[in-house]
Design a protein around this motif. Structure first.
Motif, PDB file in Angstrom:
ATOM      1  N   TRP A 124       0.712  -1.286  -0.025  1.00 49.13           N
ATOM      2  CA  TRP A 124       0.089   0.041  -0.008  1.00 49.13           C
ATOM      3  C   TRP A 124       0.883   1.244   0.018  1.00 49.13           C
ATOM      4  CZ3 TRP A 124       0.084  -3.664   3.931  1.00 49.13           C
ATOM      5  CH2 TRP A 124       0.860  -3.318   4.875  1.00 49.13           C
ATOM      6  N   ALA A 125       0.285   2.307  -0.576  1.00 48.66           N
ATOM      7  CA  ALA A 125       0.951   3.836  -0.669  1.00 48.66           C
ATOM      8  C   ALA A 125      -0.213   4.575  -1.000  1.00 48.66           C
ATOM      9  CB  ALA A 125       1.989   3.784  -1.583  1.00 48.66           C
ATOM     10  N   GLN A 126      -0.875   4.552  -0.113  1.00 51.84           N
ATOM     11  CA  GLN A 126      -2.264   5.625  -0.294  1.00 51.84           C
ATOM     12  C   GLN A 126      -1.993   6.976  -0.782  1.00 51.84           C
ATOM     13  OE1 GLN A 126      -1.667   3.708   2.105  1.00 51.84           O
ATOM     14  NE2 GLN A 126      -3.337   3.092   3.398  1.00 51.84           N
ATOM     15  N   ARG A 127      -2.689   7.521  -1.625  1.00 51.74           N
ATOM     16  CA  ARG A 127      -2.575   8.714  -2.475  1.00 51.74           C
ATOM     17  C   ARG A 127      -1.401   8.737  -3.553  1.00 51.74           C
ATOM     18  NH1 ARG A 127      -6.296  10.420  -3.347  1.00 51.74           N
ATOM     19  NH2 ARG A 127      -5.623  12.225  -4.140  1.00 51.74           N
ATOM     20  N   ARG A 128      -0.764   7.670  -3.676  1.00 52.43           N
ATOM     21  CA  ARG A 128       0.229   7.313  -4.808  1.00 52.43           C
ATOM     22  C   ARG A 128      -0.003   6.046  -5.676  1.00 52.43           C
ATOM     23  NH1 ARG A 128       2.684   8.456  -0.138  1.00 52.43           N
ATOM     24  NH2 ARG A 128       3.501   6.106   0.193  1.00 52.43           N
ATOM     25  N   GLY A 129      -0.357   4.990  -4.860  1.00 53.05           N
ATOM     26  CA  GLY A 129      -0.584   3.793  -5.558  1.00 53.05           C
ATOM     27  C   GLY A 129       0.698   2.987  -5.677  1.00 53.05           C
ATOM     28  N   ILE A 130       0.339   1.647  -5.870  1.00 55.48           N
ATOM     29  CA  ILE A 130       1.659   0.766  -6.188  1.00 55.48           C
ATOM     30  C   ILE A 130       1.922   0.636  -7.448  1.00 55.48           C
ATOM     31  CG2 ILE A 130       2.586  -1.550  -5.587  1.00 55.48           C
ATOM     32  CD1 ILE A 130       2.512   0.471  -3.191  1.00 55.48           C
ATOM     33  N   GLU A 131       3.082   0.936  -7.949  1.00 56.43           N
ATOM     34  CA  GLU A 131       3.531   0.498  -9.324  1.00 56.43           C
ATOM     35  C   GLU A 131       4.098  -0.842  -9.339  1.00 56.43           C
ATOM     36  OE1 GLU A 131       4.730   1.006 -13.186  1.00 56.43           O
ATOM     37  OE2 GLU A 131       3.574   2.387 -11.809  1.00 56.43           O
ATOM     38  N   ALA A 132       4.818  -1.384  -8.402  1.00 61.17           N
ATOM     39  CA  ALA A 132       5.491  -2.547  -8.719  1.00 61.17           C
ATOM     40  C   ALA A 132       5.726  -3.201  -7.072  1.00 61.17           C
ATOM     41  CB  ALA A 132       6.601  -2.501  -9.468  1.00 61.17           C
ATOM     42  N   VAL A 133       5.732  -4.574  -7.264  1.00 52.73           N
ATOM     43  CA  VAL A 133       6.027  -5.394  -5.775  1.00 52.73           C
ATOM     44  C   VAL A 133       7.089  -6.267  -6.266  1.00 52.73           C
ATOM     45  CG1 VAL A 133       5.343  -6.738  -4.091  1.00 52.73           C
ATOM     46  CG2 VAL A 133       3.986  -5.169  -4.791  1.00 52.73           C
ATOM     47  N   GLU A 134       8.401  -6.412  -5.699  1.00 53.73           N
ATOM     48  CA  GLU A 134       9.495  -7.374  -5.758  1.00 53.73           C
ATOM     49  C   GLU A 134       9.526  -8.141  -4.729  1.00 53.73           C
ATOM     50  OE1 GLU A 134      12.634  -5.235  -8.680  1.00 53.73           O
ATOM     51  OE2 GLU A 134      12.160  -3.961  -6.884  1.00 53.73           O
ATOM     52  N   VAL A 135       9.960  -9.460  -4.940  1.00 54.53           N
ATOM     53  CA  VAL A 135      10.324 -10.361  -4.022  1.00 54.53           C
ATOM     54  C   VAL A 135      11.493 -11.410  -4.388  1.00 54.53           C
ATOM     55  CG1 VAL A 135       9.288 -12.383  -2.524  1.00 54.53           C
ATOM     56  CG2 VAL A 135       7.662 -10.846  -4.088  1.00 54.53           C
ATOM     57  N   ARG A 136      12.168 -11.713  -3.356  1.00 51.07           N
ATOM     58  CA  ARG A 136      13.419 -12.639  -3.663  1.00 51.07           C
ATOM     59  C   ARG A 136      13.385 -13.670  -2.602  1.00 51.07           C
ATOM     60  NH1 ARG A 136      18.580  -8.576  -2.188  1.00 51.07           N
ATOM     61  NH2 ARG A 136      18.408  -8.406   0.000  1.00 51.07           N
TER      62      ARG A 136
END
Length: 406
Positions: free
Chosen positions: A323-335
């Motif tokens: 979450w990143a309210q007022r900005r929105g999520i562009e990408a999520v990365e996992v390793r």
């Protein structure tokens, strides 16, 4: 019963009374114990006339009974009023939104086992506040004042609020106390009146940079005025997930301001809004050294697999929320195990003020594995690995979980 026992003790004692050991008769038990120990006995032998001592015991007992009766009566009235207010809440038929939002995107909820649903059920929505007991506010007596640095102070009762234009908003709330990977975050669809409409109607003075709101229980919250007047869905909310606010979440009316941690935006049981300046008034947590402007930080969390889970080796689904309210999520990365970052698949969302579910697939060998996650918001910012505690303005760091595959 207490007075009857006290009256019995005030009557002339029978010779065997001191040794009776009658259950519940503390005086008789003490006398018997003192006598057996060879020590001083209570009553006449202790230098207090027995009749006076008995009368004093009777009066003390009487006062205790009266105090208990008063407290019980107050509790009874409180419970009775609470039941009445609960019935009023249950009987409410809320007006619909003027322009209802469309249904949530079909892909908003990935439906992965163990992953919290996109819409948090009201019963599971986190609760953080300073109330020792949940206020039960009668909607028929609720009144909101909007005053301070305004041209035209307003007063609204509950019926007047319901007659205004109602709007819906899909908004995720986050508590500043939420640790990295914590669960003090929830998402739902809210119904309420736009707060910016009310403030413009009141006519906010130039320089009034703080909205100081007060709860029914006296708690205060300072919200940046600009965060309400910039077009976001800042509401005086009356409902969540299609029903009137639960008591624990602010019934009959609360504030919801997307993009700010709850301690500067989400006053429950709100009854007073005063336009002022941060330099002139400090809210509850600001007086204790917390931030006064606290935008929610970009954050991600692993929900599946859970910490220390044991799963089968081979194809493994890793999933969570960001979450990143007022900005929105562009990408999520996992390793996995410190290896290369892998971009996760993102679910659909209705807007930038909600969290987003994500998932990624890994093929794991038997053994112990560590997963880490990080998110990038639509401003291009990628959350930092550096750990920071929640106080004074929100935690930072990457969430990680360890699992074992067999």
């Amino acid at each position: 019963l207490l007075l009857l026992r006290a009256a019995r003790r005030s009557a002339p004692a029978r010779p065997e009374a001191g040794a009776s050991g009658e259950p519940g008769d503390a005086d008789a038990q003490s006398v018997s114990a003192d006598a057996a120990a060879g020590g001083p006995r209570r009553g006449r032998s202790a230098g207090i006339p027995q009749a006076a001592s008995s009368r004093r015991s009777f009066l003390v007992a009487g006062a205790g009974v009266l105090a208990f009766a008063g407290a019980a009566g107050g509790l009874g009235r409180y419970l009775a009023s609470g039941v009445g207010i609960a019935e009023k809440r249950a009987a409410l038929r809320l007006p619909p939104a003027a322009d209802p939002l469309p249904s949530l995107p079909r892909g908003a909820d990935l439906g992965i086992r163990g992953l919290p649903p996109f819409t948090t059920p009201n019963r599971d929505f986190y609760r953080i506040d300073t109330a020792l007991s949940v206020p039960r506010v009668d909607p028929e007596r609720w009144l909101l004042r909007i005053h301070g640095l305004v041209d035209r102070p307003l007063e609204l009762d509950y019926d007047a609020l319901l007659r205004r234009r109602l709007v819906e908003s899909d908004t995720t709330l986050t508590c500043v106390s939420n640790q990295v990977g914590g669960d003090l975050v929830g998402n739902t669809r809210w119904l309420g009146v736009r707060l910016d409409d009310l403030l413009r109607e009141a006519g906010v003075h130039s320089g009034a940079d703080q909205i100081l709101s007060t709860s029914q229980d006296g708690w205060t919250c300072g919200t940046p005025t600009e965060a309400v007047l910039d077009g976001r869905d800042a509401l005086l909310a009356i409902a969540m997930d299609g029903e009137p606010l639960p008591f624990a979440h602010g019934f009959p009316v609360r504030m919801v301001v997307p993009g700010l941690y709850g301690f500067v935006s989400a006053t429950k049981w709100v009854t007073d809004i005063r336009l002022t300046r941060f330099s002139d008034a400090r809210a509850y947590w600001a007086r204790r050294g917390w931030a006064v402007k606290a935008p929610i930080k970009t954050m991600s969390r692993i929900d599946v697999p859970g910490p220390l889970a044991e799963v089968d080796a081979g194809p493994t689904t890793v999933a969570g929320a960001a979450w990143a309210q007022r900005r929105g999520i562009e990408a999520v990365e996992v390793r996995a195990d410190g290896g290369p970052w892998r971009e996760a698949d993102l679910a659909e969302v209705p807007g930038i003020d909600t969290w987003v579910q994500w998932s990624a697939e890994f093929d794991l060998e038997p053994g112990r594995h560590t997963f880490e996650v990080r998110a990038t918001d639509n401003s291009g910012y990628t959350q930092t690995e550096e750990r920071a505690e929640p106080i004074p303005d929100g935690a930072t760091g990457w969430h990680s979980v360890q699992i074992t595959t067999v």
